[in-house]
Write an enzyme that holds these catalytic residues in place. Structure first.
Site, PDB file in Angstrom:
ATOM      1  N   HIS A 161      32.212  69.763  43.699  1.00 48.10           N
ATOM      2  CA  HIS A 161      31.232  69.038  42.899  1.00 48.10           C
ATOM      3  C   HIS A 161      29.881  69.748  42.829  1.00 48.10           C
ATOM      4  CE1 HIS A 161      30.148  67.438  46.900  1.00 48.10           C
ATOM      5  NE2 HIS A 161      28.942  67.262  46.386  1.00 48.10           N
ATOM      6  N   ARG A 221      49.211  53.364  46.741  1.00 47.30           N
ATOM      7  CA  ARG A 221      50.306  52.677  47.434  1.00 47.30           C
ATOM      8  C   ARG A 221      50.201  51.164  47.320  1.00 47.30           C
ATOM      9  NH1 ARG A 221      50.108  54.973  53.401  1.00 47.30           N
ATOM     10  NH2 ARG A 221      47.905  54.605  52.973  1.00 47.30           N
ATOM     11  N   HIS A 253      30.980  74.929  49.516  1.00 45.90           N
ATOM     12  CA  HIS A 253      29.747  74.667  48.779  1.00 45.90           C
ATOM     13  C   HIS A 253      28.765  75.832  48.843  1.00 45.90           C
ATOM     14  CE1 HIS A 253      31.281  70.769  48.206  1.00 45.90           C
ATOM     15  NE2 HIS A 253      30.809  70.186  49.284  1.00 45.90           N
ATOM     16  N   ASP A 275      33.530  72.555  56.424  1.00 47.34           N
ATOM     17  CA  ASP A 275      33.200  71.456  55.519  1.00 47.34           C
ATOM     18  C   ASP A 275      32.203  71.852  54.445  1.00 47.34           C
ATOM     19  OD1 ASP A 275      33.489  68.593  54.884  1.00 47.34           O
ATOM     20  OD2 ASP A 275      31.384  68.467  55.459  1.00 47.34           O
ATOM     21  N   LYS A 311      38.720  69.130  47.689  1.00 52.17           N
ATOM     22  CA  LYS A 311      38.653  69.809  48.975  1.00 52.17           C
ATOM     23  C   LYS A 311      38.922  68.780  50.088  1.00 52.17           C
ATOM     24  CE  LYS A 311      33.792  69.634  50.440  1.00 52.17           C
ATOM     25  NZ  LYS A 311      33.948  69.307  51.850  1.00 52.17           N
TER      26      LYS A 311
END
Length: 491
Positions: free
Chosen positions: A178, A51, A240, A235, A148
């Site tokens: 990752h 932006r 993961h 999370d 994510k």
């Protein structure tokens, strides 16, 4: 040993959110390292989009500073930096409006790979996908990379999948985790499927249990408000740790092919049994008052700015995979913040021999353990029993057969690409093996949602634990009642 660097085809990579933390800390420095290594062709172009109204030269200066801060000095070559910055461009773009899209279309060249990295909030994934198609910027061969969190529950994940599917084919969507780009994670597949040594033992008959640990020493810090809406389960576990579990438990795919690998991972997730409340431990790190030996530290409630928070900064679970290979073998998962040390590892503990031929006092040996270290010091370690040197009978001692990449591969072993570097290059190649498929994400949420709904319905509060510890005492009991122990988290 000399590692091979295989250049990719010329490409245009548009990074939405290019002025944000992830792009500046990981994506852009990682791309420079690939350029420095000779993998990124000079004809490639990287177009930042955000932006902020900014001239391309000002954005290049941002990239220069990011390279200086986040790239090892030994990899910074002044000539390479200048040549790399010549590949950089910038366009102010309004993700929710029409501003900047015509200018972006003019900058994306025909006749090459086009990739679009959505390093933005998930709420912008849909608008970006829609406008890329409306303005004719993305063609049928284009690829989009989405970060994510991919949803916060099954319903939102399905809605997001449907939004992306309205504009892109599944073969064009790269959902990035990752952890799957780490060298050791990929080596796990090589160890399992390229060696006859382990695969015959990789089942409930020989494996006693598996521990997967991702421990962090930092708290939620400036992410407190965001983290308090997710917690360790959403999370870390749902993505993961779930991915690591899949790679350990999956059946051999028929070929090292993206869909073949992901088919087997989905089967593991769908075979996960529901988790009993007795097999779940949640925790929050406490605060520390100032003393002569220790500075004051805020607890999770202060960091999250929510004094009544019931969000977990630590979670441990006992999980079972209901199939023939793993029936009866528990998988213990744990992850947490402000723990004793920073470590990510998978430990496969094998069963003891069925009969001891040695003296009775030597009968209770430590088990053989294969440890795959993801961080720090990536590598693998196999603990085996040998005779202790010296006279005086058969005394047994456990020793490690240790392989760290730095020692085994020499200087090349210390130059392991960052996970983001590898995954972005896989996007350019069109290789989806290390990326999550839509049905895989939905299957993970379908297993996760009832667990979260259960503790919310019960009104469970996380257990308090001291910063710098291994987590709540209840997590120790989760293992002790089964006659097992967590592996030590080292400082």
């Amino acid at each position: 040993m000399v590692s091979r660097v295989i250049p990719v085809d010329p490409f245009d990579l548009v990074i939405f959110g290019a002025t944000g933390d992830l792009a500046q800390r990981k994506i852009l420095p990682g791309l420079y390292r690939r350029f420095h290594a000779g993998q990124m062709p000079q004809g490639a172009r990287i177009i930042g989009a955000a932006r902020s109204a900014m001239e391309p030269e000002a954005f290049r200066e941002q990239v220069r500073k990011a390279i200086a801060e986040f790239v090892d000095r030994s990899k910074i070559d002044a000539k390479d930096v200048e040549t790399f910055l010549e590949c950089i461009d910038y366009v102010p773009v309004d993700a929710m409006g029409e501003g900047g899209w015509a200018e972006l279309k003019d900058k994306v060249q025909d006749g090459r790979v086009h990739a679009f990295y959505f390093s933005v909030a998930p709420s912008l994934f849909g608008p970006l996908a829609e406008r890329l198609n409306e303005h004719g910027i993305a063609d049928s061969e284009a690829r989009i990379v989405v970060e994510k969190p991919f949803g916060r529950d099954l319903a939102s994940a399905k809605a997001l999948n449907a939004t992306l599917a309205a504009h892109f084919e599944e073969s064009q969507i790269y959902r990035i985790d990752h952890y799957l780009g780490k060298e050791t994670v990929q080596n796990l597949m090589a160890v399992r499927f390229a060696n006859i040594l382990f695969e015959p033992l990789w089942n409930a008959q020989y494996v006693d249990h598996v521990q997967i640990t991702v421990a962090e020493t930092v708290g939620v810090g400036g992410r407190g408000a965001y983290y308090d809406k997710s917690g360790a389960m959403r999370d870390m576990v749902q993505n993961h740790l779930m991915q690591l579990l899949c790679l350990i438990a999956m059946e051999p795919p028929y070929h090292f092919d993206p869909d073949a690998v992901r088919d087997e991972k989905v089967k593991v997730i769908r075979a996960l049994q529901p988790v009993s409340p007795a097999d779940i431990v949640r925790g929050q790190y406490a605060g520390v008052k100032a003393s002569e030996t220790r500075a004051a530290q805020p607890g999770y409630l202060e960091d999250s700015e929510n004094p009544d928070s019931r969000t977990e900064s630590y979670i441990a679970l006992k999980v079972h995979v209901a199939n023939w290979r793993w029936q009866g073998t528990p998988f213990y998962l744990r992850t947490g913040k402000k723990l004793r040390g920073r470590a990510s590892e998978i430990a496969i503990t094998f069963k003891a021999p069925p009969h001891s031929i040695f003296d009775e006092e030597d009968a209770s040996w430590p088990e053989n353990v294969l440890v795959i270290r993801l961080q720090p010091n990536e590598g693998m370690n196999l603990k085996v029993m040998i005779k202790e040197p010296g006279p005086g009978g058969m005394r047994l001692v456990q020793v490690p057969l240790d392989m760290s990449f730095a020692e085994a591969l020499g200087e090349e072993g210390t130059d392991i690409p960052d996970a983001y570097e590898r995954l972005i290059m896989d996007v350019i190649r069109g290789n989806q093996t290390l990326f999550m498929r839509g049905d895989e994400v939905e299957a993970a949420w379908a297993w996760t949602d009832p667990i979260i709904a259960g503790w919310e319905a019960r009104g469970d509060r996380p257990r308090s634990y001291d910063p710098g510890s291994s987590g709540p005492e209840d997590a120790l009991m989760l293992m002790h009642r089964d006659g097992r122990r967590w592996r030590e988290i080292r400082e």
